[in-house]
Design an enzyme around this catalytic site. Structure first.
Site, PDB file in Angstrom:
ATOM      1  N   CYS A   2      44.197  49.798  44.405  1.00  0.00           N
ATOM      2  CA  CYS A   2      43.414  48.574  44.547  1.00  0.00           C
ATOM      3  C   CYS A   2      42.798  48.482  45.939  1.00  0.00           C
ATOM      4  O   CYS A   2      43.163  49.212  46.847  1.00  0.00           O
ATOM      5  CB  CYS A   2      44.306  47.365  44.325  1.00  0.00           C
ATOM      6  SG  CYS A   2      45.033  47.276  42.682  1.00  0.00           S
ATOM      7  N   ARG A  47      40.515  45.476  41.464  1.00  0.00           N
ATOM      8  CA  ARG A  47      41.703  45.761  40.666  1.00  0.00           C
ATOM      9  C   ARG A  47      41.683  47.116  39.967  1.00  0.00           C
ATOM     10  O   ARG A  47      40.710  47.484  39.320  1.00  0.00           O
ATOM     11  CB  ARG A  47      41.868  44.659  39.621  1.00  0.00           C
ATOM     12  CG  ARG A  47      43.176  44.763  38.858  1.00  0.00           C
ATOM     13  CD  ARG A  47      43.415  43.536  38.023  1.00  0.00           C
ATOM     14  NE  ARG A  47      44.765  43.579  37.481  1.00  0.00           N
ATOM     15  CZ  ARG A  47      45.098  43.118  36.303  1.00  0.00           C
ATOM     16  NH1 ARG A  47      44.210  42.545  35.539  1.00  0.00           N
ATOM     17  NH2 ARG A  47      46.332  43.204  35.874  1.00  0.00           N
ATOM     18  N   LEU A  48      42.804  47.800  40.089  1.00  0.00           N
ATOM     19  CA  LEU A  48      43.130  48.970  39.299  1.00  0.00           C
ATOM     20  C   LEU A  48      44.540  48.703  38.769  1.00  0.00           C
ATOM     21  O   LEU A  48      45.525  49.009  39.429  1.00  0.00           O
ATOM     22  CB  LEU A  48      43.106  50.247  40.144  1.00  0.00           C
ATOM     23  CG  LEU A  48      43.459  51.533  39.408  1.00  0.00           C
ATOM     24  CD1 LEU A  48      42.422  51.849  38.343  1.00  0.00           C
ATOM     25  CD2 LEU A  48      43.560  52.680  40.391  1.00  0.00           C
ATOM     26  N   ASN A  73      48.113  45.443  47.744  1.00  0.00           N
ATOM     27  CA  ASN A  73      48.095  46.725  47.068  1.00  0.00           C
ATOM     28  C   ASN A  73      49.438  47.368  47.348  1.00  0.00           C
ATOM     29  O   ASN A  73      49.743  47.713  48.479  1.00  0.00           O
ATOM     30  CB  ASN A  73      46.958  47.604  47.605  1.00  0.00           C
ATOM     31  CG  ASN A  73      46.944  48.968  46.947  1.00  0.00           C
ATOM     32  OD1 ASN A  73      47.187  49.073  45.756  1.00  0.00           O
ATOM     33  ND2 ASN A  73      46.672  49.988  47.712  1.00  0.00           N
ATOM     34  N   GLY A  74      50.241  47.455  46.349  1.00  0.00           N
ATOM     35  CA  GLY A  74      51.565  48.043  46.525  1.00  0.00           C
ATOM     36  C   GLY A  74      52.335  47.956  45.232  1.00  0.00           C
ATOM     37  O   GLY A  74      51.785  47.615  44.183  1.00  0.00           O
ATOM     38  N   GLU A  75      53.613  48.261  45.315  1.00  0.00           N
ATOM     39  CA  GLU A  75      54.474  48.167  44.149  1.00  0.00           C
ATOM     40  C   GLU A  75      55.865  47.787  44.610  1.00  0.00           C
ATOM     41  O   GLU A  75      56.389  48.350  45.572  1.00  0.00           O
ATOM     42  CB  GLU A  75      54.520  49.498  43.402  1.00  0.00           C
ATOM     43  CG  GLU A  75      55.261  49.425  42.099  1.00  0.00           C
ATOM     44  CD  GLU A  75      55.158  50.698  41.278  1.00  0.00           C
ATOM     45  OE1 GLU A  75      55.951  50.846  40.340  1.00  0.00           O
ATOM     46  OE2 GLU A  75      54.299  51.544  41.575  1.00  0.00           O
TER      47      GLU A  75
END
Length: 112
Positions: A2, A47-48, A73-75
């Protein structure tokens, strides 16, 4: 991956839109912008989607009251466990995304 953008101060919406459009290659699946009234900031997101592919996972995202906002943007790898703990405290989620879990965790426990 993203793309995120943010701006603080006195700015025009066109400036934030230009920032987000410059990141189009980072997130081809959607664009989000937010400029809360009289708050002096704006957030943008390209967005991705990876975890929650639905529109409910779109960013920028706010808590249900609109007090807290996030774009990132991360997880969060342990978001399922955190979500379960937050649900046991009465938290209700609108999406299946780790972004909402991160936002709820901040609201529940603060920055620490």
């Amino acid at each position: 991956m993203c793309g995120i953008a943010g701006i603080v101060g006195d700015f025009g919406l066109n400036a934030l839109q230009a920032m987000v459009r410059a990141l189009a290659h980072r997130g081809p699946d959607g664009e989000g912008l937010v400029c809360p009234d009289r708050e002096g900031f704006g957030l943008g997101h390209r967005r991705l989607p990876i975890i929650d592919l639905s529109p409910a996972g779109a960013q920028p995202m706010s808590d249900p009251t609109g007090r807290y906002w996030i774009t990132y943007n991360g997880e969060v790898y342990n978001f399922s466990e955190l979500r379960g703990e937050l649900e046991s405290k009465g938290r209700v989620f609108r999406s299946a995304t780790d972004t909402e879990v991160l936002l709820a965790a901040y609201e529940q426990w603060g920055p620490s």
